[in-house]
Design a protein around this motif. Structure first.
Motif, PDB file in Angstrom:
ATOM      1  N   CYS A  93       0.809  -1.231   0.000  1.00 33.11           N
ATOM      2  CA  CYS A  93       0.000   0.000   0.000  1.00 33.11           C
ATOM      3  C   CYS A  93       0.837   1.273   0.000  1.00 33.11           C
ATOM      4  O   CYS A  93       0.300   2.362   0.217  1.00 33.11           O
ATOM      5  CB  CYS A  93      -0.943  -0.004   1.190  1.00 33.11           C
ATOM      6  SG  CYS A  93      -2.252  -1.232   1.035  1.00 33.11           S
ATOM      7  N   ARG A 115      -7.457  -0.259   0.783  1.00 37.74           N
ATOM      8  CA  ARG A 115      -6.533  -0.643   1.850  1.00 37.74           C
ATOM      9  C   ARG A 115      -7.128  -1.744   2.731  1.00 37.74           C
ATOM     10  O   ARG A 115      -6.429  -2.670   3.125  1.00 37.74           O
ATOM     11  CB  ARG A 115      -6.141   0.583   2.670  1.00 37.74           C
ATOM     12  CG  ARG A 115      -5.348   1.602   1.851  1.00 37.74           C
ATOM     13  CD  ARG A 115      -5.141   2.902   2.586  1.00 37.74           C
ATOM     14  NE  ARG A 115      -4.255   2.739   3.717  1.00 37.74           N
ATOM     15  CZ  ARG A 115      -2.922   2.788   3.667  1.00 37.74           C
ATOM     16  NH1 ARG A 115      -2.329   3.015   2.504  1.00 37.74           N
ATOM     17  NH2 ARG A 115      -2.198   2.637   4.740  1.00 37.74           N
ATOM     18  N   LEU A 134      -4.844  -5.836  -4.287  1.00 36.23           N
ATOM     19  CA  LEU A 134      -4.819  -4.458  -4.770  1.00 36.23           C
ATOM     20  C   LEU A 134      -5.291  -4.389  -6.213  1.00 36.23           C
ATOM     21  O   LEU A 134      -6.005  -3.467  -6.596  1.00 36.23           O
ATOM     22  CB  LEU A 134      -3.415  -3.876  -4.628  1.00 36.23           C
ATOM     23  CG  LEU A 134      -3.264  -2.389  -4.884  1.00 36.23           C
ATOM     24  CD1 LEU A 134      -4.166  -1.585  -3.964  1.00 36.23           C
ATOM     25  CD2 LEU A 134      -1.817  -1.978  -4.714  1.00 36.23           C
TER      26      LEU A 134
END
Length: 66
Positions: free
Chosen positions: A18, A29, A58
């Motif tokens: 992240c 997140r 992600l």
């Protein structure tokens, strides 16, 4: 609950994945954190596998506003 060493690995994997994700993108997140925790819960605590799980999360994370 994980031991302190595993918690450190989880945090490091999350922080690395992240690194370029805004703190305001909480959905993305959260999704990454969830997948990293899921991998660890399944017994996969190698640093590379945790990072890979985070990168995959992600990639398919919810976009902002969704």
């Amino acid at each position: 609950m994980f031991d302190p060493a595993t918690n450190t690995l989880l945090r490091a994997a999350f922080d690395e994945v992240c690194e370029d994700v805004s703190r305001h993108e909480t959905a993305a997140r959260t999704h990454v954190a969830s997948r990293i925790l899921e991998a660890a819960t399944d017994g996969d605590t190698s640093p590379e596998r945790l990072r890979q799980a985070g990168r995959e999360a992600l990639h398919d994370a919810p976009a902002m506003g969704q």
